[in-house]
Scaffold this motif. Structure first.
Motif, PDB file in Angstrom:
ATOM      1  N   TYR A  74      29.247  29.607 102.654  1.00 28.34           N
ATOM      2  CA  TYR A  74      30.281  28.912 101.902  1.00 28.34           C
ATOM      3  C   TYR A  74      31.431  28.607 102.844  1.00 28.34           C
ATOM      4  O   TYR A  74      31.835  29.439 103.638  1.00 28.34           O
ATOM      5  CB  TYR A  74      30.741  29.856 100.796  1.00 28.34           C
ATOM      6  CG  TYR A  74      31.957  29.451 100.000  1.00 28.34           C
ATOM      7  CD1 TYR A  74      33.231  29.810 100.438  1.00 28.34           C
ATOM      8  CD2 TYR A  74      31.831  28.771  98.806  1.00 28.34           C
ATOM      9  CE1 TYR A  74      34.344  29.476  99.690  1.00 28.34           C
ATOM     10  CE2 TYR A  74      32.942  28.438  98.051  1.00 28.34           C
ATOM     11  CZ  TYR A  74      34.204  28.797  98.508  1.00 28.34           C
ATOM     12  OH  TYR A  74      35.299  28.481  97.760  1.00 28.34           O
ATOM     13  N   ALA A  80      30.957  23.760  97.599  1.00 23.98           N
ATOM     14  CA  ALA A  80      29.896  24.767  97.586  1.00 23.98           C
ATOM     15  C   ALA A  80      28.698  24.274  96.772  1.00 23.98           C
ATOM     16  O   ALA A  80      27.788  25.029  96.490  1.00 23.98           O
ATOM     17  CB  ALA A  80      30.418  26.083  97.022  1.00 23.98           C
ATOM     18  N   ASP A 103      28.552  38.971  95.362  1.00 18.93           N
ATOM     19  CA  ASP A 103      29.897  39.460  95.673  1.00 18.93           C
ATOM     20  C   ASP A 103      30.960  38.852  94.763  1.00 18.93           C
ATOM     21  O   ASP A 103      31.786  39.556  94.200  1.00 18.93           O
ATOM     22  CB  ASP A 103      30.247  39.241  97.157  1.00 18.93           C
ATOM     23  CG  ASP A 103      30.036  37.806  97.644  1.00 18.93           C
ATOM     24  OD1 ASP A 103      29.636  36.939  96.847  1.00 18.93           O
ATOM     25  OD2 ASP A 103      30.280  37.554  98.835  1.00 18.93           O
ATOM     26  N   ASP A 106      32.845  32.044  91.850  1.00 20.03           N
ATOM     27  CA  ASP A 106      34.023  31.174  91.914  1.00 20.03           C
ATOM     28  C   ASP A 106      33.722  29.930  91.070  1.00 20.03           C
ATOM     29  O   ASP A 106      33.889  29.967  89.844  1.00 20.03           O
ATOM     30  CB  ASP A 106      34.292  30.850  93.391  1.00 20.03           C
ATOM     31  CG  ASP A 106      35.568  30.060  93.611  1.00 20.03           C
ATOM     32  OD1 ASP A 106      36.488  30.184  92.796  1.00 20.03           O
ATOM     33  OD2 ASP A 106      35.654  29.337  94.611  1.00 20.03           O
ATOM     34  N   THR A 107      33.229  28.859  91.682  1.00 26.80           N
ATOM     35  CA  THR A 107      32.865  27.683  90.878  1.00 26.80           C
ATOM     36  C   THR A 107      31.649  27.967  89.993  1.00 26.80           C
ATOM     37  O   THR A 107      31.475  27.336  88.955  1.00 26.80           O
ATOM     38  CB  THR A 107      32.521  26.475  91.774  1.00 26.80           C
ATOM     39  OG1 THR A 107      31.371  26.787  92.556  1.00 26.80           O
ATOM     40  CG2 THR A 107      33.692  26.107  92.670  1.00 26.80           C
ATOM     41  N   ASP A 162      33.848  37.679 103.495  1.00 26.04           N
ATOM     42  CA  ASP A 162      34.288  37.210 104.807  1.00 26.04           C
ATOM     43  C   ASP A 162      35.225  36.016 104.735  1.00 26.04           C
ATOM     44  O   ASP A 162      35.301  35.297 103.738  1.00 26.04           O
ATOM     45  CB  ASP A 162      33.078  36.781 105.637  1.00 26.04           C
ATOM     46  CG  ASP A 162      32.494  35.451 105.159  1.00 26.04           C
ATOM     47  OD1 ASP A 162      32.092  35.383 103.985  1.00 26.04           O
ATOM     48  OD2 ASP A 162      32.485  34.487 105.942  1.00 26.04           O
TER      49      ASP A 162
HETATM   50  P1  IMP Z   1      30.812  29.539  94.106  1.00 22.94           P
HETATM   51  O1  IMP Z   1      29.504  28.845  94.387  1.00 22.94           O
HETATM   52  O2  IMP Z   1      31.968  28.593  94.171  1.00 22.94           O
HETATM   53  O3  IMP Z   1      30.808  30.341  92.851  1.00 22.94           O
HETATM   54  O4  IMP Z   1      31.095  30.483  95.350  1.00 22.94           O
HETATM   55  C1  IMP Z   1      30.492  31.713  95.484  1.00 22.94           C
HETATM   56  C2  IMP Z   1      30.224  32.034  96.938  1.00 22.94           C
HETATM   57  O5  IMP Z   1      31.276  31.617  97.779  1.00 22.94           O
HETATM   58  C3  IMP Z   1      30.099  33.524  97.094  1.00 22.94           C
HETATM   59  O6  IMP Z   1      28.739  33.857  97.262  1.00 22.94           O
HETATM   60  C4  IMP Z   1      30.896  33.851  98.322  1.00 22.94           C
HETATM   61  O7  IMP Z   1      30.027  34.043  99.401  1.00 22.94           O
HETATM   62  C5  IMP Z   1      31.756  32.654  98.591  1.00 22.94           C
HETATM   63  N1  IMP Z   1      33.159  32.915  98.238  1.00 22.94           N
HETATM   64  C6  IMP Z   1      33.836  32.397  97.197  1.00 22.94           C
HETATM   65  N2  IMP Z   1      35.102  32.835  97.156  1.00 22.94           N
HETATM   66  C7  IMP Z   1      35.234  33.672  98.198  1.00 22.94           C
HETATM   67  C8  IMP Z   1      36.351  34.475  98.678  1.00 22.94           C
HETATM   68  O8  IMP Z   1      37.458  34.525  98.136  1.00 22.94           O
HETATM   69  N3  IMP Z   1      36.112  35.202  99.804  1.00 22.94           N
HETATM   70  C9  IMP Z   1      34.907  35.197 100.447  1.00 22.94           C
HETATM   71  N4  IMP Z   1      33.847  34.478 100.015  1.00 22.94           N
HETATM   72  C10 IMP Z   1      34.008  33.719  98.907  1.00 22.94           C
END
Ligand code: IMP
Ligand code: MG
Length: 184
Positions: A74, A80, A103, A106-107, A162
């Motif tokens: 990411y 993402a 972990d 987010d989206t 990270d």
């Molecule tokens: P999503 O697809 O936007 O839900 O993002 C989730 C992925 O983004 C997770 O698996 C994390 O690896 C990474 N990620 C999102 N936010 C953070 C953050 O604040 N710190 C580190 N990694 C993040």
């Protein structure tokens, strides 16, 4: 630590090691109750779940198996939406009770992709456990059965998470200074 190697990028400690430890123990107890007799397979999403999964499973008091999935990384400054599996499971999950361990959500795009991919393999059940839920930027609704902590809309590092592949080894979770993210 005499000099904190992360002091230039981190702002405040959001969750200290003790707070994380207590909550992870609670989640382990809850999972042990919910999955008694089901021998679930816990699927850790690499690399952000290294500590969470290791700590969580030591608080699970029923037989389980563990497998790993790795997905493309990411970038905080790119969408993402495009997710790809870079390391697939070793186990066959058809007919198994699967718990995805991630972990942070987010989206929701990453988990949507993982859930859809694993759902197609016809597990007996499929649920999600996240250490952190940041609902502010959610784009797609994902049912998450276990949530460690709900956090505000700030990028965080530590305890496996990270920034540019660094800072995973902090034993706590800290927010990242706004100017660090903006300056990239
Ligand atoms: P999503 O697809 O936007 O839900 O993002 C989730 C992925 O983004 C997770 O698996 C994390 O690896 C990474 N990620 C999102 N936010 C953070 C953050 O604040 N710190 C580190 N990694 C993040
Ligand atoms: Mg991740």
């Amino acid at each position: 630590m005499a000099v904190n190697f992360a002091q230039d990028v981190t702002e405040t400690v959001l969750l200290d090691a003790e707070t994380i430890g207590r909550r992870v123990a609670e989640l382990g107890a809850e999972i042990s109750r919910d999955y008694a007799g089901l021998e679930p397979i816990l699927v850790g999403v690499l690399r952000g779940t290294i500590f969470f999964l290791a700590d969580l499973i030591r608080h699970i008091s029923i037989p389980i198996t563990v497998d790993f999935l790795a997905i493309s990384s990411y970038s905080p400054h790119s969408s993402a939406g495009v997710v790809r599996i870079t390391k697939d499971l070793d186990e066959n999950i058809e007919g198994r009770h699967v718990l995805i361990v991630e972990d942070i959500i987010d989206t929701g795009l990453t988990l949507r992709y993982i859930v859809r991919t694993l759902e197609a393999r016809r597990p007996a059940s499929l649920n999600v456990c996240v250490l952190l839920d940041r609902p502010a930027l959610r784009l797609v609704p994902i049912p998450v059965r276990y949530v460690g902590f709900t956090i505000p809309n700030q990028f965080v590092v530590g305890y496996g998470l990270d920034l540019w592949q660094t800072y995973r080894n902090l034993p706590y979770i800290a927010t990242v200074k706004r100017e660090i993210l903006d300056g990239r």
